[in-house]
Motif scaffolding. Structure first.
Motif, mmCIF file in Angstrom:
data_model
loop_
_atom_site.group_PDB
_atom_site.id
_atom_site.type_symbol
_atom_site.label_atom_id
_atom_site.label_comp_id
_atom_site.label_asym_id
_atom_site.label_seq_id
_atom_site.Cartn_x
_atom_site.Cartn_y
_atom_site.Cartn_z
ATOM 1 N N SER A 155 -12.170 12.886 -94.007
ATOM 2 C CA SER A 155 -13.195 12.888 -92.977
ATOM 3 C C SER A 155 -14.489 12.328 -93.543
ATOM 4 O O SER A 155 -14.774 12.469 -94.736
ATOM 5 C CB SER A 155 -13.419 14.315 -92.466
ATOM 6 N N HIS A 184 -10.618 10.915 -89.314
ATOM 7 C CA HIS A 184 -11.576 11.883 -88.781
ATOM 8 C C HIS A 184 -13.005 11.468 -89.140
ATOM 9 O O HIS A 184 -13.283 11.064 -90.272
ATOM 10 C CB HIS A 184 -11.306 13.280 -89.361
ATOM 11 N N ALA A 240 -11.300 12.418 -83.860
ATOM 12 C CA ALA A 240 -10.126 12.393 -84.741
ATOM 13 C C ALA A 240 -8.968 11.628 -84.118
ATOM 14 O O ALA A 240 -8.806 11.591 -82.889
ATOM 15 C CB ALA A 240 -9.673 13.821 -85.058
ATOM 16 N N GLU A 245 -7.481 16.761 -86.188
ATOM 17 C CA GLU A 245 -8.651 17.584 -85.901
ATOM 18 C C GLU A 245 -8.843 18.606 -87.025
ATOM 19 O O GLU A 245 -7.880 19.040 -87.648
ATOM 20 C CB GLU A 245 -8.475 18.317 -84.567
#
Length: 377
Positions: A155, A184, A240, A245
């Protein structure tokens, strides 16, 4: 109980906007802190056994500011003390440019399967202006190393409405970020918090921020660009590829319970909100005396739980399901919050869809105003 947050409050450098509980790494009792952090986990697991933990999130501060020996000690203890068996989500926050290949290998070897990099911008001028020490090329290099070692669930955090930032600046950062093809992204507008360098500059009239209209344009562009690249907006600030997620953050937004370990950490256990002492000396001293370092506790009323269900759940794009609310609280959401639902729906900020109450696109721009409407008098 199925989640744990672990706080490592040390940083090599303090960013100008940060109001989290943190301390400059140099000269701090880091080894002693880690010892007591592990002791806190041991005490809590003895007092409140948990059969299985599905998410662990290590944040800060900068967890990867620890040296390799300290990092390995923390990782080994997490896998030993906490009932995390490797099947869930194990996230570490990290900074580009400060996370060596050796540290990344350690994380991977101990089962960390999700990395969250604080990138904020790909504009070196802006990075310097907000007090970040990494630069654009560090992002590419660090993420390349992470992928080579075997990390795929990565992420990236981005910020907008930064001092002196233009819409074109943010577009260029988005283009570079999305070109990396990560599963993400989180993106937040700058909020000026007390006790930060930016707060002091703002009070002195030395901080030039984009207008509210410019900030709204940046957020609109963010949502559009993420959608174009196949990233689903599942929360106000999070996007995402389906299946990627953040499971840990969904614990917060679903108003579920979690452990909080470390100086200044917060937890939610059996209907009680807990917050730890933030000062290192107090945190360490209490644990040296065999006591949990809890500063405050608050047992929530049913009213407070319902309020939080709404202003946390409405952050999610799916919103709050009517059926789930009734099953959880034994009352109808439309009866409890009739006035707020009516007002916000008439203003076009909320809508009913698929058995849920959720923010409209316009409502996402005014989320805080919507959430405040659900505070019961």
């Amino acid at each position: 109980m199925k989640a744990a947050y672990i706080h490592v409050p040390f940083c090599e450098h303090i960013c100008y906007y940060c109001d989290f509980n943190k301390f400059l790494l140099k000269g701090q009792p880091v080894d002693e802190y880690i010892e007591m952090l592990l002791e806190e986990m041991r005490i809590k697991m003895a007092e409140a056994p948990c059969e299985k933990m599905s998410t662990v999130f290590v944040g800060g501060g900068t967890p990867t500011a620890l040296n390799e020996r300290q990092l390995e000690k923390l990782l080994a203890a997490i896998r030993t003390i906490l009932p995390y068996d490797g099947d869930g989500e194990f996230t570490f926050e990290a900074n580009p440019g400060e996370t060596s290949e050796e540290k990344l290998r350690l994380l991977h070897d101990y089962g960390v399967n999700r990395l969250s990099f604080g990138v904020q911008s790909f504009n070196d001028r802006l990075l310097e202006k907000i007090g970040r020490t990494h630069r654009r090329e560090d992002v590419y290099r660090t993420i390349s190393h992470a992928r080579k070692i075997g990390f795929s669930n990565i992420s990236m955090d981005l910020m907008f409405a930064l001092p002196g930032q233009t819409l074109e600046d943010f577009r260029e950062t988005l283009d570079e970020a999305l070109s990396m093809g990560l599963p993400h992204y989180s993106s937040y507008s700058l909020i000026i918090e007390p006790k930060t360098i930016f707060y002091n500059l703002l009070r002195k009239g030395k901080l030039r921020l984009p207008s509210q209209d410019a900030e709204a344009d940046m957020y609109s562009m963010l949502m559009d660009e993420m959608e174009k690249h196949g990233l689903k907006q599942y929360e106000i600030s999070n996007f995402a590829t389906p299946g990627y997620e953040s499971r840990h953050n969904l614990v917060y937004w679903n108003n579920e319970e979690y452990f909080g370990f470390g100086a200044g950490a917060h937890g939610y256990e059996k209907g009680v909100r807990l917050s730890n002492y933030g000062a290192l000396k107090k945190y360490i001293g209490m644990l040296r005396d065999g006591c949990l370092p809890v500063m405050e506790t608050h047992t929530e009323t049913k009213k407070e739980k319902m309020e939080e269900e709404m202003f946390l759940g409405l952050r999610k794009n799916e919103g709050v399901r009517f059926r789930h609310f009734r099953e959880k609280f034994g009352v109808d959401m439309k009866e409890v919050f009739a006035g707020a639902i009516k007002e916000m729906t008439e203003r076009g900020l909320l809508e009913e869809k698929g058995g849920s109450l959720r923010l409209t696109r316009e409502g996402r721009f005014l989320g805080n105003e919507v959430f405040e409407a659900f505070l019961l008098s």
